[in-house]
Scaffold this active site. Structure first.
Site, PDB file in Angstrom:
ATOM      1  N   LYS A 249       2.303  -3.893   6.548  1.00  0.00           N
ATOM      2  CA  LYS A 249       1.916  -3.210   5.144  1.00  0.00           C
ATOM      3  C   LYS A 249       4.263  -3.131   4.885  1.00  0.00           C
ATOM      4  O   LYS A 249       4.878  -4.616   3.909  1.00  0.00           O
ATOM      5  CB  LYS A 249       1.406  -2.169   4.644  1.00  0.00           C
TER       6      LYS A 249
ATOM      7  N   TYR B 214      -2.095  -1.303  10.611  1.00  0.00           N
ATOM      8  CA  TYR B 214      -1.709  -1.702   9.647  1.00  0.00           C
ATOM      9  C   TYR B 214      -1.058  -1.383   8.379  1.00  0.00           C
ATOM     10  O   TYR B 214      -0.510  -2.147   8.136  1.00  0.00           O
ATOM     11  CB  TYR B 214      -3.397  -1.434   9.100  1.00  0.00           C
TER      12      TYR B 214
ATOM     13  N   SER C 182       1.004  -1.191   0.126  1.00  0.00           N
ATOM     14  CA  SER C 182       0.082  -0.267   0.606  1.00  0.00           C
ATOM     15  C   SER C 182       0.760   1.745  -0.273  1.00  0.00           C
ATOM     16  O   SER C 182       1.746   1.045   0.734  1.00  0.00           O
ATOM     17  CB  SER C 182      -1.044   0.353   0.848  1.00  0.00           C
TER      18      SER C 182
HETATM   19  P1  NAD Z   1     -10.808  -7.665   0.830  1.00  0.00           P
HETATM   20  O1  NAD Z   1     -10.763  -8.247   2.445  1.00  0.00           O
HETATM   21  O2  NAD Z   1     -11.715  -6.992   0.218  1.00  0.00           O
HETATM   22  O3  NAD Z   1     -10.377  -9.095   0.290  1.00  0.00           O
HETATM   23  C1  NAD Z   1      -9.208  -9.731   1.659  1.00  0.00           C
HETATM   24  C2  NAD Z   1     -10.066 -11.365   0.773  1.00  0.00           C
HETATM   25  O4  NAD Z   1      -8.712 -11.740   1.785  1.00  0.00           O
HETATM   26  C3  NAD Z   1     -10.914 -11.364   1.718  1.00  0.00           C
HETATM   27  O5  NAD Z   1     -11.538 -12.441   1.007  1.00  0.00           O
HETATM   28  C4  NAD Z   1     -10.502 -12.766   3.129  1.00  0.00           C
HETATM   29  O6  NAD Z   1     -11.984 -13.531   3.137  1.00  0.00           O
HETATM   30  C5  NAD Z   1      -9.560 -12.719   2.986  1.00  0.00           C
HETATM   31  N1  NAD Z   1      -8.885 -13.290   4.344  1.00  0.00           N
HETATM   32  C6  NAD Z   1      -8.192 -12.285   5.225  1.00  0.00           C
HETATM   33  N2  NAD Z   1      -7.280 -13.117   5.983  1.00  0.00           N
HETATM   34  C7  NAD Z   1      -7.576 -14.330   5.279  1.00  0.00           C
HETATM   35  C8  NAD Z   1      -6.667 -15.750   5.631  1.00  0.00           C
HETATM   36  N3  NAD Z   1      -5.858 -15.610   7.024  1.00  0.00           N
HETATM   37  N4  NAD Z   1      -6.942 -16.739   5.163  1.00  0.00           N
HETATM   38  C9  NAD Z   1      -7.757 -16.381   3.747  1.00  0.00           C
HETATM   39  N5  NAD Z   1      -7.928 -15.601   3.360  1.00  0.00           N
HETATM   40  C10 NAD Z   1      -8.346 -14.245   4.250  1.00  0.00           C
HETATM   41  O7  NAD Z   1      -9.027  -6.776   0.794  1.00  0.00           O
HETATM   42  P2  NAD Z   1      -8.938  -6.009  -0.410  1.00  0.00           P
HETATM   43  O8  NAD Z   1      -9.734  -4.466  -0.310  1.00  0.00           O
HETATM   44  O9  NAD Z   1      -8.885  -7.580  -1.696  1.00  0.00           O
HETATM   45  O10 NAD Z   1      -7.779  -5.672  -0.297  1.00  0.00           O
HETATM   46  C11 NAD Z   1      -7.026  -7.240  -0.622  1.00  0.00           C
HETATM   47  C12 NAD Z   1      -5.291  -6.804  -0.607  1.00  0.00           C
HETATM   48  O11 NAD Z   1      -4.659  -5.205  -0.418  1.00  0.00           O
HETATM   49  C13 NAD Z   1      -4.960  -6.528   0.914  1.00  0.00           C
HETATM   50  O12 NAD Z   1      -3.857  -7.119   1.785  1.00  0.00           O
HETATM   51  C14 NAD Z   1      -4.915  -5.392   1.178  1.00  0.00           C
HETATM   52  O13 NAD Z   1      -4.365  -4.365   2.941  1.00  0.00           O
HETATM   53  C15 NAD Z   1      -4.381  -4.445   0.306  1.00  0.00           C
HETATM   54  N6  NAD Z   1      -4.496  -3.304  -0.035  1.00  0.00           N
HETATM   55  C16 NAD Z   1      -6.310  -2.566  -0.078  1.00  0.00           C
HETATM   56  C17 NAD Z   1      -6.452  -1.377  -0.854  1.00  0.00           C
HETATM   57  C18 NAD Z   1      -8.068  -1.031  -1.030  1.00  0.00           C
HETATM   58  O14 NAD Z   1      -7.611  -0.018  -1.081  1.00  0.00           O
HETATM   59  N7  NAD Z   1      -8.815  -1.762  -0.591  1.00  0.00           N
HETATM   60  C19 NAD Z   1      -5.401  -0.268  -0.638  1.00  0.00           C
HETATM   61  C20 NAD Z   1      -4.277  -0.723  -0.382  1.00  0.00           C
HETATM   62  C21 NAD Z   1      -3.892  -2.498   0.323  1.00  0.00           C
HETATM   63  C1  UD1 Z   2      -6.708   4.710   3.358  1.00  0.00           C
HETATM   64  C2  UD1 Z   2      -5.868   4.246   5.003  1.00  0.00           C
HETATM   65  C3  UD1 Z   2      -5.026   3.296   3.930  1.00  0.00           C
HETATM   66  C4  UD1 Z   2      -5.770   2.370   3.300  1.00  0.00           C
HETATM   67  C5  UD1 Z   2      -6.795   2.402   2.627  1.00  0.00           C
HETATM   68  C6  UD1 Z   2      -7.626   2.036   1.965  1.00  0.00           C
HETATM   69  C7  UD1 Z   2      -5.893   5.858   6.210  1.00  0.00           C
HETATM   70  C8  UD1 Z   2      -5.192   7.145   6.659  1.00  0.00           C
HETATM   71  N1  UD1 Z   2      -4.757   5.302   5.507  1.00  0.00           N
HETATM   72  O1  UD1 Z   2      -6.493   5.721   2.772  1.00  0.00           O
HETATM   73  O2  UD1 Z   2      -3.689   3.498   4.680  1.00  0.00           O
HETATM   74  O3  UD1 Z   2      -4.795   1.764   2.263  1.00  0.00           O
HETATM   75  O4  UD1 Z   2      -7.310   3.486   3.403  1.00  0.00           O
HETATM   76  O5  UD1 Z   2      -8.283   0.909   2.564  1.00  0.00           O
HETATM   77  O6  UD1 Z   2      -6.876   5.449   6.949  1.00  0.00           O
HETATM   78  N2  UD1 Z   2     -12.976  10.547   2.987  1.00  0.00           N
HETATM   79  C9  UD1 Z   2     -13.761  11.468   3.510  1.00  0.00           C
HETATM   80  N3  UD1 Z   2     -14.621  11.494   4.097  1.00  0.00           N
HETATM   81  C10 UD1 Z   2     -14.681   9.858   4.821  1.00  0.00           C
HETATM   82  C11 UD1 Z   2     -14.547   8.750   4.161  1.00  0.00           C
HETATM   83  C12 UD1 Z   2     -12.896   9.350   3.712  1.00  0.00           C
HETATM   84  O7  UD1 Z   2     -13.709  12.797   3.617  1.00  0.00           O
HETATM   85  O8  UD1 Z   2     -16.327   9.543   5.329  1.00  0.00           O
HETATM   86  C13 UD1 Z   2     -11.684  11.407   2.909  1.00  0.00           C
HETATM   87  C14 UD1 Z   2     -10.120  10.968   3.401  1.00  0.00           C
HETATM   88  O9  UD1 Z   2     -10.345  12.149   4.060  1.00  0.00           O
HETATM   89  C15 UD1 Z   2      -9.281  11.168   2.586  1.00  0.00           C
HETATM   90  C16 UD1 Z   2      -9.797  10.702   1.164  1.00  0.00           C
HETATM   91  O10 UD1 Z   2     -11.479  11.010   1.242  1.00  0.00           O
HETATM   92  O11 UD1 Z   2      -9.146  12.393   2.197  1.00  0.00           O
HETATM   93  C17 UD1 Z   2      -9.674   9.277   0.798  1.00  0.00           C
HETATM   94  O12 UD1 Z   2     -10.199   8.364   2.283  1.00  0.00           O
HETATM   95  P1  UD1 Z   2      -9.999   7.387   2.052  1.00  0.00           P
HETATM   96  O13 UD1 Z   2     -10.921   6.401   1.344  1.00  0.00           O
HETATM   97  O14 UD1 Z   2     -10.074   6.546   3.720  1.00  0.00           O
HETATM   98  O15 UD1 Z   2      -8.655   6.287   1.528  1.00  0.00           O
HETATM   99  P2  UD1 Z   2      -6.641   6.586   2.734  1.00  0.00           P
HETATM  100  O16 UD1 Z   2      -6.968   7.655   3.569  1.00  0.00           O
HETATM  101  O17 UD1 Z   2      -6.548   7.213   1.134  1.00  0.00           O
END
Ligand code: NAD
Ligand code: UD1
Length: 362
Positions: free
Chosen positions: A180, A176, A151
């Site tokens: 990472k 969290y 991330s």
């Molecule tokens: P998500 O929660 O939708 O998907 C994660 C999946 O992993 C789920 O299906 C969950 O059931 C499964 N899981 C969790 N723990 C497990 C375990 N121990 N064994 C087997 N399965 C398990 O999340 P996502 O948004 O698809 O994110 C996927 C990856 O990307 C994660 O590693 C997350 O940290 C990373 N990531 C996500 C975002 C975001 O904004 N969505 C941003 C940066 C990084």
């Molecule tokens: C957050 C996490 C980041 C993680 C990512 C995906 C923090 C500080 N960062 O990113 O580590 O990888 O989610 O899970 O939490 N916002 C509003 N109102 C809301 C929600 C969000 O104004 O109700 C704004 C936030 O202030 C931000 C932007 O929308 O400026 C995006 O927020 P969000 O979707 O939560 O993502 P990040 O904060 O960028």
């Protein structure tokens, strides 16, 4: 416990079985989740055979139905907890009976930043524990290629934007974020050891949107903390108005700036990363996955209203603790290494996010 749903076991025609066995097999941990399900679709369309390992702790099997509707066949999946070495190696064993595992994409993790500050051990146990167990299992089965979900949170508040991969890794803002950083470090340490490991560490910026078919998207489990799921639910009348977290930041309109990337573009980058790994031996590199453009919260709200012809109920509120003022990616490294770039606009992502919300109903 492992519960295989194996298309090979359903009496498929011999030619179909032969075709399947020829496809490079990729293990996708967390493949039923938001980004994982979109990646399984893109892998399938690109000629891979993905096998989902998921414990469904933050997803459910409806994602498998959605994938099936898009690609026309049921994805192979097993219920596995990646923290359990026993379950993981039983799953690898069963897959290896029919396929050569060419690589792993490791999505499985918990991702709620706020929850991680309240329950840090839950995050260390799951995110770090599953990565360590997976690396151990990969060694036992001679699997070298790994794509890891990292991330942009590893950069904290960057001094220079757009941020490139050479930017310093700052102290994590949350447990969290630290998981990472820790997983990246573990992967680098293993890469530097005697275990053959070929890894791409993908640092996602802000993934949003859904598949244009509306068959898969982000499942709304509980109170959404991220901007887009809250915005779509507020617009659908399922939540209070969206609170904009702070309008006094030193940005053009006072609201925070992020790099919102369509989840389908992000999914395609995983296919490209696997292909990049395949042409290498024992690399370990990080890549930013973003569009290279920043948008403010207000710009997102206004674009959403324009694209979808709906009003987004919203109010201005105080800043959210731990928020970064502005961050967006320099994606040049991924572009030149993978030959990949984003094809979808912010408008596309906001349209697909709203259609997904409508498909979910109320
Ligand atoms: P998500 O929660 O939708 O998907 C994660 C999946 O992993 C789920 O299906 C969950 O059931 C499964 N899981 C969790 N723990 C497990 C375990 N121990 N064994 C087997 N399965 C398990 O999340 P996502 O948004 O698809 O994110 C996927 C990856 O990307 C994660 O590693 C997350 O940290 C990373 N990531 C996500 C975002 C975001 O904004 N969505 C941003 C940066 C990084
Ligand atoms: C957050 C996490 C980041 C993680 C990512 C995906 C923090 C500080 N960062 O990113 O580590 O990888 O989610 O899970 O939490 N916002 C509003 N109102 C809301 C929600 C969000 O104004 O109700 C704004 C936030 O202030 C931000 C932007 O929308 O400026 C995006 O927020 P969000 O979707 O939560 O993502 P990040 O904060 O960028």
């Amino acid at each position: 416990m492992v519960h295989p749903t194996n298309p090979l076991a359903k009496g498929s025609a011999p030619n179909a079985i032969f075709d399947l066995m020829k496809k490079p097999c990729v293990v996708v941990t967390g493949g039923a989740g938001y980004i994982g399900s979109h990646t399984v679709v893109e892998l399938s369309l690109a000629g891979f055979h993905p096998v989902i390992l998921d414990n469904f702790s933050n997803s459910n099997r409806s994602a498998l139905d959605g994938i099936e509707r898009i690609i026309g066949s049921r994805p192979e999946s097993m219920q596995v907890d990646c923290r359990s070495h026993q379950e993981l190696s039983a799953a690898f064993d069963s897959i290896a009976e029919q396929h050569t595992i060419s690589g792993v994409i490791h999505f499985a993790a918990f991702k709620a930043v706020g929850e991680s500050t309240k329950l840090p051990l839950k995050y260390y146990d799951n995110n770090v524990g599953s990565t360590s167990t997976l690396l151990q299992t990969m060694a036992e089965f001679d699997v070298e290629n790994l794509v890891f979900s990292s991330s942009c949170t590893v950069y904290g508040q960057p001094e220079v934007i757009p941020v490139d991969e050479g930017a310093p890794i700052l102290e994590a803002e949350s447990p969290y974020g630290y998981t990472k950083q820790a997983c990246e470090r573990i992967i680098r340490d293993v890469h530097a050891s005697d275990q053959p490991l070929n890894a791409a560490l993908l640092r996602y910026f802000n993934p949003i949107g859904a598949h244009p078919s509306s068959h898969i998207g982000e499942l709304p489990l509980g109170h959404p903390n991220n901007l887009i799921p809250f915005l779509t639910q507020a617009t659908a009348g399922l939540r209070d108005p969206l609170t904009v977290f702070g309008d006094d930041y030193p940005t053009d309109d006072g609201t925070c700036v992020r790099d919102y990337i369509h989840v389908v573009d992000l999914a395609k980058a995983h296919v490209a990363a696997l292909q990049w790994l395949d042409a290498r031996s024992l690399a370990c590199e990080s890549f930013n996955l973003g569009t290279g453009h920043g948008n403010s919260v207000l710009e997102v709200i206004h674009s959403f209203q324009r694209v979808n012809g709906v009003d987004v109920p919203h109010v201005m509120g105080p800043r959210r603790e731990g928020d970064i003022t502005a961050i967006y990616a320099d994606p040049a490294k991924a572009r030149s290494a993978f030959g990949w770039s984003c094809e979808h606009s912010l408008d596309d992502a906001l349209r697909d996010a709203w259609n997904w919300q409508l498909a979910l109903g109320t």
